[in-house]
Design a protein around this motif. Structure first.
Motif, short mmCIF file in Angstrom:
data_model
loop_
_atom_site.label_atom_id
_atom_site.label_comp_id
_atom_site.label_asym_id
_atom_site.label_seq_id
_atom_site.Cartn_x
_atom_site.Cartn_y
_atom_site.Cartn_z
N LYS A 321 47.41 22.27 11.00
CA LYS A 321 46.74 22.00 9.73
C LYS A 321 46.95 20.55 9.30
N ARG A 322 48.15 20.05 9.53
CA ARG A 322 48.45 18.66 9.19
C ARG A 322 47.61 17.70 10.02
N ALA A 323 47.47 18.00 11.32
CA ALA A 323 46.68 17.14 12.21
C ALA A 323 45.21 17.13 11.80
N LYS A 324 44.68 18.27 11.37
CA LYS A 324 43.29 18.35 10.93
C LYS A 324 43.08 17.54 9.65
N ARG A 325 43.99 17.69 8.70
CA ARG A 325 43.86 16.93 7.44
C ARG A 325 43.90 15.44 7.71
N ARG A 326 44.79 15.06 8.59
CA ARG A 326 44.93 13.64 8.92
C ARG A 326 43.67 13.12 9.59
N LEU A 327 43.09 13.89 10.52
CA LEU A 327 41.90 13.43 11.22
C LEU A 327 40.73 13.26 10.26
N LYS A 328 40.58 14.20 9.34
CA LYS A 328 39.50 14.09 8.36
C LYS A 328 39.66 12.84 7.52
N GLU A 329 40.89 12.56 7.10
CA GLU A 329 41.14 11.36 6.30
C GLU A 329 40.85 10.09 7.10
N LEU A 330 41.19 10.09 8.39
CA LEU A 330 40.99 8.91 9.22
C LEU A 330 39.51 8.56 9.38
N PHE A 331 38.66 9.59 9.43
CA PHE A 331 37.23 9.35 9.66
C PHE A 331 36.37 9.50 8.40
N CYS A 332 36.96 10.05 7.35
CA CYS A 332 36.24 10.14 6.07
C CYS A 332 37.27 9.96 4.96
N PRO A 333 37.70 8.72 4.72
CA PRO A 333 38.74 8.48 3.72
C PRO A 333 38.40 9.08 2.36
N SER A 334 39.43 9.60 1.70
CA SER A 334 39.24 10.21 0.39
C SER A 334 39.11 9.18 -0.72
N SER A 335 39.40 7.92 -0.42
CA SER A 335 39.31 6.85 -1.40
C SER A 335 37.92 6.76 -2.02
#
Length: 368
Positions: A321-335
């Motif tokens: 779950k942590r790896a998935k959250r991280r990948l989403k942030e890397l390619f679609c930043p929440s900023s």
């Protein structure tokens, strides 16, 4: 900031919102299920969505989600455009939206498809073989693709920095990311055979582009480059006429040929080169609209961890779950600042492309 609301939290929501907006504009919808369910049992589908435009000679094709998780951004661009056009008239041309070209990766938060293939390395031409790897990939395999679940404490960054010091970033980038066809559980695997998506797209694009003479195709991606920066990347050899076309449409020095000198690199099996080679229409111009996020080391580290969790971890594990959250942030930043910036630029890019294509003379797009 209104365009930021076009981002969706998951694939199913993104698809539902896009189809609803397209139906409200009386666009045609052609859906193709891949026969695999998403995380909540939802059907995973690639959709070709077309504006009314019989008799038009010009078309703009906008595609999203070739790299799965990158579909969060591309889908948001497509939805924002439909929402904008619900109260404004369209230019006199056909629009074709290819939504979620890799619905499996989009839904399951992966860059790769259900066969672990990177679709943007899978579009080899008829005389090319799904074989071999770039020079240097084999010696990096143990670093890139460890056969164990990811850990919080792996010294990947230090090891990556050591490899960069040994080989240099351009050579290492080319070795890692240009596409390999020997390690089916590894990163940037191009597959052993053409994906189903090739057949689906070949048939679908022939239909939706029937009668069109000139196409400009923008394929939306994220990840390469500094945070929020834009690059128009080209993955096929350009003729002098095509260079002039790109300059007329996007401006002087507006694009980057794929090569290791810039943010990009030479790839095998690129989607753009395949589209241009298929003769769907007499004149087909393709560009990868790339928006930067995080550093290359962070991107590869995130891909590595997610790939480890996919092959060697449990779906319910905290590390997965942590790896998935991280990948989403890397390619679609929440900023919000990143999202606002890239959405504003991408919508302007499409609008200006349509305006200039509509104004260019047909002679400009005649084949070399």
């Amino acid at each position: 900031m209104g365009e930021v609301s076009a981002f969706s939290e998951d694939y199913a929501t993104a698809r539902q919102r896009l189809l609803q907006a397209a139906s409200g504009l009386d666009w045609s919808i052609e859906s193709h299920s891949i026969g695999i369910a998403g995380p909540n049992g939802e059907e995973l589908t690639f959709d070709a969505i077309c504006s009314p435009g019989d008799g038009c000679e010009n078309a703009i094709v906008l595609s999203s989600g070739v790299h799965g998780v990158e579909g969060f951004f591309g889908s948001a661009v497509q939805l924002a455009l439909l929402n904008e056009w619900s109260s404004h008239s369209l230019p006199e041309m056909r629009y074709v939206f290819l939504h979620a070209l890799n619905p499996y990766g989009f839904a399951w938060i992966r860059r790769f498809d259900e066969n672990n293939a990177d679709l943007n390395r899978n579009f080899l031409l008829r005389n090319e073989q799904y074989a071999n790897s770039p020079v240097g990939y084999s010696e990096l395999d143990s670093l890139l693709n460890p056969k164990r679940p990811p850990s919080r404490w792996e010294p990947f960054v230090l090891k990556a920095l050591w490899e960069i010091s040994r080989h240099g970033m351009p050579a290492l980038k080319q070795a890692i990311a240009s596409g390999q066809y020997e390690y089916p559980q590894g990163l940037f695997f191009g597959g052993f055979v053409p994906s189903k998506m090739q057949t689906v797209l070949s048939e679908s694009l022939k239909r939706v582009l029937n009668g069109i003479q000139r196409v400009v195709h923008l394929d939306f991606h994220t990840g390469l480059g500094s945070m929020g920066a834009f690059k128009l990347l080209i993955d096929y050899p350009l003729s002098e006429r095509q260079r002039n076309q790109l300059t007329d449409l996007f401006g002087l020095n507006s694009y980057e040929d794929c090569g290791s000198a810039g943010v990009s690199y030479d790839v095998r099996g690129g989607f753009g080169r395949w589209c241009v080679s298929q003769s769907f229409v007499p004149n087909y111009l393709f560009g990868c609209a790339e928006y930067g996020t995080y550093s290359p080391i962070k991107i590869v580290g995130g891909l590595r961890a997610e790939n480890q969790s996919h092959h060697w971890g449990a779906p319910s594990a905290a590390s997965t779950k942590r790896a998935k959250r991280r990948l989403k942030e890397l390619f679609c930043p929440s900023s919000l600042s990143w999202r606002s910036r890239v959405m504003e630029h991408s919508l302007q890019l499409v609008t200006q492309t349509a305006h200039k294509l509509d104004k260019l003379s047909p002679a400009t797009f005649q084949a070399s």
